[in-house]
Write a protein that holds these residues in place. Sequence first.
Motif, PDB file in Angstrom:
ATOM      1  N   PRO A  63      54.399  33.259  36.575  1.00 43.91           N
ATOM      2  CA  PRO A  63      53.857  32.975  37.915  1.00 43.91           C
ATOM      3  C   PRO A  63      52.336  32.905  37.908  1.00 43.91           C
ATOM      4  O   PRO A  63      51.662  33.386  37.004  1.00 43.91           O
ATOM      5  CB  PRO A  63      54.361  34.143  38.762  1.00 43.91           C
ATOM      6  N   VAL A  64      51.808  32.305  38.963  1.00 45.18           N
ATOM      7  CA  VAL A  64      50.385  31.996  39.069  1.00 45.18           C
ATOM      8  C   VAL A  64      49.804  32.722  40.279  1.00 45.18           C
ATOM      9  O   VAL A  64      50.465  32.866  41.325  1.00 45.18           O
ATOM     10  CB  VAL A  64      50.154  30.478  39.208  1.00 45.18           C
ATOM     11  N   LEU A  65      48.578  33.179  40.153  1.00 46.21           N
ATOM     12  CA  LEU A  65      47.833  33.733  41.281  1.00 46.21           C
ATOM     13  C   LEU A  65      46.465  33.074  41.340  1.00 46.21           C
ATOM     14  O   LEU A  65      46.086  32.315  40.445  1.00 46.21           O
ATOM     15  CB  LEU A  65      47.711  35.255  41.176  1.00 46.21           C
ATOM     16  N   VAL A  66      45.712  33.365  42.391  1.00 51.41           N
ATOM     17  CA  VAL A  66      44.363  32.818  42.565  1.00 51.41           C
ATOM     18  C   VAL A  66      43.362  33.931  42.336  1.00 51.41           C
ATOM     19  O   VAL A  66      43.486  35.026  42.899  1.00 51.41           O
ATOM     20  CB  VAL A  66      44.185  32.209  43.969  1.00 51.41           C
ATOM     21  N   ASP A  67      42.376  33.650  41.515  1.00 54.42           N
ATOM     22  CA  ASP A  67      41.316  34.620  41.265  1.00 54.42           C
ATOM     23  C   ASP A  67      40.324  34.576  42.422  1.00 54.42           C
ATOM     24  O   ASP A  67      39.740  33.528  42.723  1.00 54.42           O
ATOM     25  CB  ASP A  67      40.612  34.280  39.947  1.00 54.42           C
ATOM     26  N   GLU A  68      40.155  35.707  43.082  1.00 52.27           N
ATOM     27  CA  GLU A  68      39.272  35.776  44.247  1.00 52.27           C
ATOM     28  C   GLU A  68      37.831  35.505  43.888  1.00 52.27           C
ATOM     29  O   GLU A  68      37.039  35.010  44.706  1.00 52.27           O
ATOM     30  CB  GLU A  68      39.406  37.159  44.897  1.00 52.27           C
ATOM     31  N   ARG A  69      37.435  35.794  42.660  1.00 53.15           N
ATOM     32  CA  ARG A  69      36.042  35.624  42.259  1.00 53.15           C
ATOM     33  C   ARG A  69      35.687  34.156  42.018  1.00 53.15           C
ATOM     34  O   ARG A  69      34.594  33.706  42.346  1.00 53.15           O
ATOM     35  CB  ARG A  69      35.757  36.438  40.996  1.00 53.15           C
ATOM     36  N   THR A  70      36.622  33.403  41.433  1.00 50.72           N
ATOM     37  CA  THR A  70      36.341  32.009  41.090  1.00 50.72           C
ATOM     38  C   THR A  70      37.019  31.013  42.025  1.00 50.72           C
ATOM     39  O   THR A  70      36.624  29.851  42.089  1.00 50.72           O
ATOM     40  CB  THR A  70      36.793  31.727  39.653  1.00 50.72           C
ATOM     41  N   GLY A  71      38.086  31.447  42.731  1.00 54.87           N
ATOM     42  CA  GLY A  71      38.830  30.536  43.592  1.00 54.87           C
ATOM     43  C   GLY A  71      39.768  29.618  42.839  1.00 54.87           C
ATOM     44  O   GLY A  71      40.298  28.664  43.419  1.00 54.87           O
ATOM     45  N   ARG A  72      40.016  29.865  41.566  1.00 59.15           N
ATOM     46  CA  ARG A  72      40.879  29.022  40.747  1.00 59.15           C
ATOM     47  C   ARG A  72      42.161  29.760  40.386  1.00 59.15           C
ATOM     48  O   ARG A  72      42.224  30.992  40.427  1.00 59.15           O
ATOM     49  CB  ARG A  72      40.149  28.591  39.467  1.00 59.15           C
ATOM     50  N   GLU A  73      43.205  28.954  40.034  1.00 59.96           N
ATOM     51  CA  GLU A  73      44.478  29.542  39.646  1.00 59.96           C
ATOM     52  C   GLU A  73      44.341  30.261  38.308  1.00 59.96           C
ATOM     53  O   GLU A  73      43.545  29.867  37.441  1.00 59.96           O
ATOM     54  CB  GLU A  73      45.567  28.467  39.544  1.00 59.96           C
ATOM     55  N   HIS A  74      45.136  31.305  38.151  1.00 59.25           N
ATOM     56  CA  HIS A  74      45.095  32.094  36.921  1.00 59.25           C
ATOM     57  C   HIS A  74      46.507  32.571  36.614  1.00 59.25           C
ATOM     58  O   HIS A  74      47.262  32.937  37.512  1.00 59.25           O
ATOM     59  CB  HIS A  74      44.154  33.294  37.089  1.00 59.25           C
ATOM     60  N   VAL A  75      46.857  32.537  35.321  1.00 56.72           N
ATOM     61  CA  VAL A  75      48.165  33.012  34.862  1.00 56.72           C
ATOM     62  C   VAL A  75      47.945  34.357  34.178  1.00 56.72           C
ATOM     63  O   VAL A  75      47.474  34.410  33.037  1.00 56.72           O
ATOM     64  CB  VAL A  75      48.818  32.008  33.894  1.00 56.72           C
ATOM     65  N   PRO A  76      48.258  35.467  34.835  1.00 58.54           N
ATOM     66  CA  PRO A  76      48.013  36.774  34.218  1.00 58.54           C
ATOM     67  C   PRO A  76      49.080  37.113  33.194  1.00 58.54           C
ATOM     68  O   PRO A  76      50.226  36.651  33.268  1.00 58.54           O
ATOM     69  CB  PRO A  76      48.063  37.730  35.406  1.00 58.54           C
ATOM     70  N   GLY A  77      48.713  37.936  32.249  1.00 58.17           N
ATOM     71  CA  GLY A  77      49.687  38.406  31.274  1.00 58.17           C
ATOM     72  C   GLY A  77      50.571  39.493  31.855  1.00 58.17           C
ATOM     73  O   GLY A  77      50.264  40.100  32.869  1.00 58.17           O
ATOM     74  N   GLY A  78      51.700  39.706  31.180  1.00 60.20           N
ATOM     75  CA  GLY A  78      52.601  40.760  31.609  1.00 60.20           C
ATOM     76  C   GLY A  78      53.771  40.302  32.436  1.00 60.20           C
ATOM     77  O   GLY A  78      54.648  41.101  32.749  1.00 60.20           O
ATOM     78  N   SER A  79      53.836  39.014  32.818  1.00 57.95           N
ATOM     79  CA  SER A  79      54.971  38.528  33.600  1.00 57.95           C
ATOM     80  C   SER A  79      56.161  38.252  32.683  1.00 57.95           C
ATOM     81  O   SER A  79      56.095  38.435  31.457  1.00 57.95           O
ATOM     82  CB  SER A  79      54.570  37.264  34.372  1.00 57.95           C
TER      83      SER A  79
END
Length: 435
Positions: A63-79
Motif C-alpha cells: 500500500p501507498v501513503l503520502v509523505d506530509e513533508r514532500t507531498g508525494r506518494e511513498h511506499v513504506p516498508g513492512g507491509s
Amino acid sequence: MGHVILRDFFVQRQAPSFADYVRRYTDLPFLVSLRDTGEALVPDKFLTAADLGAPGEHDRFKPVLVDERTGREHVPGGSLGFRFGEEETGRWNLDLGEVRPQLSLLDHAAAEPVAVELPRFDVPDERGARLRRGDTGGAASGRAHRRDRTTAGVRGHVGAVAALPHQQPRNRADGSPPMSTWDVLLWGAAPYATIAVLVVGSIWRFRYDRFGWTTRSSQLLESRLMRFASPLFHFGLLVVIVGHAIGLLIPESWTAALGVSELLYHLLAVGLGALAGICTLVGVALLIYRRRRNGPVFSATTVNDKAMYLVLVGAIVLGLLTTVLANGITEGYDYRATISPWFRSIFVLQPDALMVDVPWPFKAHILVGMLLFALFPFIRLVHAFSGFAAVRYLFRPYVVYRSRAEAQPRRGWEPVGVPGQRREKHDAPRPTRKH
C-alpha cells in the motif's frame, strides 16, 4: 469502540498522541482508491505500488501513503508485499525514517472535493444502507488508471467515519469544521459582545446607580415561603456554578492526571449536576409562585424582574436537559472535547470552530446563558457582584462605638459643651448640694 475513539480523538478534537499512534502503527494513512459505479464514487481497495506503475516484486500487496513533508506518494516498508520476496529481506518491519504519513488530503495540491458513498454501520436493521458524504480526492501522481481517484486518512478509510452522519467535511488545516456566517456570529462574535456588555454595563451601573445595586428584597412583605425557597435556590445555584467552572475551565487531561476516571467524572457530573439543577429549578419556581400569589410582592415586581425570571428559568431547564438527556439517558456526549476547548479559546482571543458540530440542546443552553450574562448588569442579579466588596471590608477601619478611655463622672446638671469651657454670665447656675 472504533466510533468512540475516532470521535473523541480525531473528529471532535485533534489529539497529538492519537495522531502519532495511527501514523506509526495503523493502516489509516494508506490511500484508498475510489471506484466509479456510474451513480457515485465508492471505496474500492488500498492503492498499491502496482497502481502507480512502480516496478517491483509483489507490488500489488504494497500500500501507498503520502509523505506530509514532500507531498508525494511513498511506499513504506513492512507491509504485506515485503514478506514474500527475497529482494525485500530486511524490510519486514515498518520503518518510516524521515517520512511523516499524511492523514488528510485537504492541503494536498491535487486535492478536490468529491462525493463518496460509504457503508453505514449505525443501522443494523437495514442491510446495505449507504451514506453519501463529502470527501477530498485527487489523482495519484497525475496518472489516469482505472481507479483514477484516491482518498487518504481516517475520513476515507472504507466507512471508518460512516457512523458519524452528522459530521460534515472539514475544510481547514487544523481539522475543524467549516463555519457559516451564523456560526461566526454566534460562536466567534457573540461571546465577546456578551463580555463587553457585562463589563461596561456593570461599571456604568455602579457609577450611576450605586444605590440601586441591590436585590430589592421583599422579605419584609412575605418571609414564610421565602425562608425555604431562597436558600434552596442559592445553594443549588452555587453547586451549578462550581460544576460549570470545573467542566469548562479544567482540561480533561488534568482530571485524568489526578486519577479521576471518565466513568467517575461522568457519574459525578450527572448525579450532582442533576441534583443541583433540580434544587435550583424548584427554588426559583417557589420564588416565582410567591411573587405571583402574594399581592404586595407582585406589586413590587418590575418588567426587568419578569424578563430575568424568564431567561433564568430557560437557562436552568436547558441545563437540566443537557445533563439528563444527553449524559444520563442517551449514549452521552463528551462536551469536554468540544465546548470546553471552545470556551477556553475565547479568553486567548482565538475562538475555535468546535461549536459547529455540538448538539442543539447544548447550543441553546449556551445562547440563553450568554443572554443572561448580557442582562446581568441591568437586573437584580447584579447584587452577586457585591461579594467583591467583602475584600474591601477586611481592610476598612474599625467603627468605634465606645471610647476605650475611662469615662469621667459627671456631677449634677452640667452645661452641654466642651469640657473646660468658661462659663458665661447668662449660663444657668450650677446646683449646689448641701452637706
